[in-house]
Design a protein around this motif. Structure first.
Motif, PDB file in Angstrom:
ATOM      1  N   THR A  25       0.824  -1.225   0.000  1.00 20.27           N
ATOM      2  CA  THR A  25       0.000   0.000   0.000  1.00 20.27           C
ATOM      3  C   THR A  25       0.851   1.266   0.000  1.00 20.27           C
ATOM      4  O   THR A  25       0.650   2.159  -0.857  1.00 20.27           O
ATOM      5  CB  THR A  25      -0.960  -0.016   1.196  1.00 20.27           C
ATOM      6  N   PRO A  26       1.814   1.423   0.934  1.00 21.27           N
ATOM      7  CA  PRO A  26       2.628   2.647   0.871  1.00 21.27           C
ATOM      8  C   PRO A  26       3.443   2.770  -0.399  1.00 21.27           C
ATOM      9  O   PRO A  26       3.660   3.883  -0.901  1.00 21.27           O
ATOM     10  CB  PRO A  26       3.516   2.555   2.115  1.00 21.27           C
TER      11      PRO A  26
ATOM     12  N   SER B 109      10.384   2.994  -6.746  1.00 22.05           N
ATOM     13  CA  SER B 109       9.179   2.480  -6.104  1.00 22.05           C
ATOM     14  C   SER B 109       8.581   1.330  -6.909  1.00 22.05           C
ATOM     15  O   SER B 109       8.085   0.353  -6.351  1.00 22.05           O
ATOM     16  CB  SER B 109       8.152   3.602  -5.944  1.00 22.05           C
TER      17      SER B 109
ATOM     18  N   SER C 282       1.240   4.095  -2.984  1.00 26.18           N
ATOM     19  CA  SER C 282       1.000   5.534  -2.753  1.00 26.18           C
ATOM     20  C   SER C 282       2.188   6.360  -3.218  1.00 26.18           C
ATOM     21  O   SER C 282       2.029   7.409  -3.867  1.00 26.18           O
ATOM     22  CB  SER C 282       0.728   5.781  -1.266  1.00 26.18           C
TER      23      SER C 282
END
Length: 480
Positions: free
Chosen positions: A275-276, A309, A279
């Motif tokens: 999840t992070p 990421s 984001s």
């Protein structure tokens, strides 16, 4: 060809039998030698008695010009015993008389050859000596000189030889029979004595046959209490083996608990990080998509944030997949065409990197397995990505698909520089990279081959590699 080693049972039986046979041999040889010495002493005594008898007869007078006693001489003389040999020589060495009394009582005159043998013996006074006469055999003879006459008397060695030969045969027969009985008794005794050791060895073999490398391991096998005795050698071995198995079981249980905790941690951490990371990647793309002015440093920073990421998200997905596979998460089970997967994977690889020569060799199109299509596709893609990552441009990468009995064989071969032998044995472990032996064009997490191995293993197959400079082949075998 290596010589087969003997078992402990056979070694004990054969070794003890050899010791017993050696004892029988020494005893038999000593007995025969002692008996032969005793019989020779008795025979020598008889020869000397016969010499006294022959000297008494010759002392009564005999014709000087005859080789045998005068048949007209009617003086009473005692008859010689059967088997007696008598020769009388005068002072000049001429034969006065000679005779041999056969076992039947017949008297024979010695031939010239036989007399020459007696004369050539060079007999010492009253010392028994063994000589061999032609046609008569071996004799024990002794000589005595008196009054100018030499008397030679002797007895045959036939009885001595027959006695010692008979004793030898008897001893050999008795020793042979006794040795057979000893070997049979030893075999039974050793077999019964070593039964506890056999049971201990059976326990060790059953434990050795258990897979102990991974997963929950239970070792219920133990040496029976009857075979655990601190006062016996085998009992001490059994007790030590039980103690060792207990320690191994405890260590394996601790290892399994540690692995389970690590898997849960990796799965939980991977799940929570998705999840992070999503984001971060979304905000980076949002910032790059705005028309707001940025400095070159800001724009490069956002580019790097988005790229890293995305790379980290891929790594987290791989770790989560490995954790699920390690936990035994069931996969979908449906018919999958490996030919279609291979065609799609090679096409994707060619589109992603046209600088390499991607080739496809399929022996037949109807090759299907039962499994998870997406995971099997990931296996082929990982192998092709591995070839693209670790080979130079212009490398020929060939994907082959064939049938081997009831097994489908998928191979990915390249003519690159090969894999360093130092990492070949650990190539499928996690976070192992082949960068030290191959050119590196792009980053690698070192999890691709580990994921491929885990997926193939979950489908009941196997994966291996053969590598040499100029030829590296990854081979996947799946049950049809």
């Amino acid at each position: 060809m290596t010589r087969r080693r003997w078992t402990l049972r056979r070694t004990l039986v054969v070794g003890t039998a050899c010791v017993v046979a050696g004892g029988f041999l020494v005893t038999g040889a000593t007995t025969v030698v002692a008996l032969q010495s005793f019989v020779y002493e008795r025979l020598d005594a008889q020869v000397l008695e016969g010499l006294e008898f022959a000297a008494g007869r010759s002392g009564e007078g005999a014709p000087d010009d005859a080789r045998t006693p005068d048949p007209t001489d009617e003086r009473p003389t005692p008859a010689p015993r059967a088997g007696t040999l008598q020769v009388v020589l005068d002072g000049d060495g001429d034969v006065v008389s000679s005779q041999y009394v056969t076992p039947t009582g017949a008297e024979l005159v010695l031939t010239d050859e036989q007399i020459d043998t007696v004369e050539a013996a060079d007999l010492a006074p009253r010392t028994p000596t063994t000589i061999t006469l032609a046609d008569l055999g071996a004799f024990r003879v002794a000589a005595d000189t008196g009054g100018g006459t030499t008397v030679v008397a002797g007895l045959p060695l036939e009885e001595v030889t027959a006695t010692t030969s008979a004793l030898t045969v008897i001893l050999v027969a008795v020793a042979g029979g006794s040795l057979v009985v000893v070997v049979i008794a030893l075999s039974v005794f050793v077999r019964r004595t070593l039964r506890p050791l056999d049971r201990v060895a059976d326990v060790a073999q059953r434990v050795a046959a258990r897979p102990l490398s991974e997963g929950a391991v239970d070792i219920p096998d133990r040496v029976a209490p009857a075979d655990v005795d601190a006062h016996a050698e085998v009992g001490r071995v059994g007790a030590s083996l039980n103690t060792l198995l207990g320690h191994i079981e405890a260590a394996l249980a601790a290892r399994h608990r540690s692995e389970e905790r690590l898997r849960r941690f990796i799965a939980d951490a991977s799940h929570e990080l998705r999840t992070p990371l999503a984001s971060i990647r979304g905000y980076a793309q949002l910032s790059l998509g705005e028309a707001a002015p940025m400095t070159p440093t800001q724009e490069r920073s956002f580019d790097r944030i988005a790229a890293e990421s995305e790379r980290m998200a891929s790594l987290v997905d791989d770790l989560l997949l490995l954790a699920r596979l390690d936990a035994g998460q069931p996969l979908r089970r449906e018919p999958v065409s490996l030919a279609l997967l291979a065609i799609d994977a090679v096409s994707d690889a060619h589109a992603a990197d046209p600088t390499r020569d991607w080739r496809l060799d399929i022996s037949e199109e109807q090759i299907e397995v039962v499994g998870d299509e997406n995971r099997l596709r990931q296996v082929i893609l990982n192998l092709l990505r591995n070839a693209r990552t670790h080979t130079p441009q212009g490398t020929i990468v060939t994907t082959r698909l064939a049938r081997d009995g009831d097994v489908a064989v998928l191979e990915v071969e390249d003519d690159g520089p090969g894999i360093d032998p130092a990492i070949r044995e650990v190539l499928f472990e996690r976070f192992v990279r082949g960068d030290s032996s191959r050119n590196r064009d792009a980053g690698s997490t070192g999890l691709g081959l580990s994921i491929a191995q885990a997926i193939v293993g979950a489908h009941g197959g196997s994966i291996g590699v053969r590598s040499a400079p100029g030829r590296t082949v990854f081979s996947v075998r799946l049950p049809l």
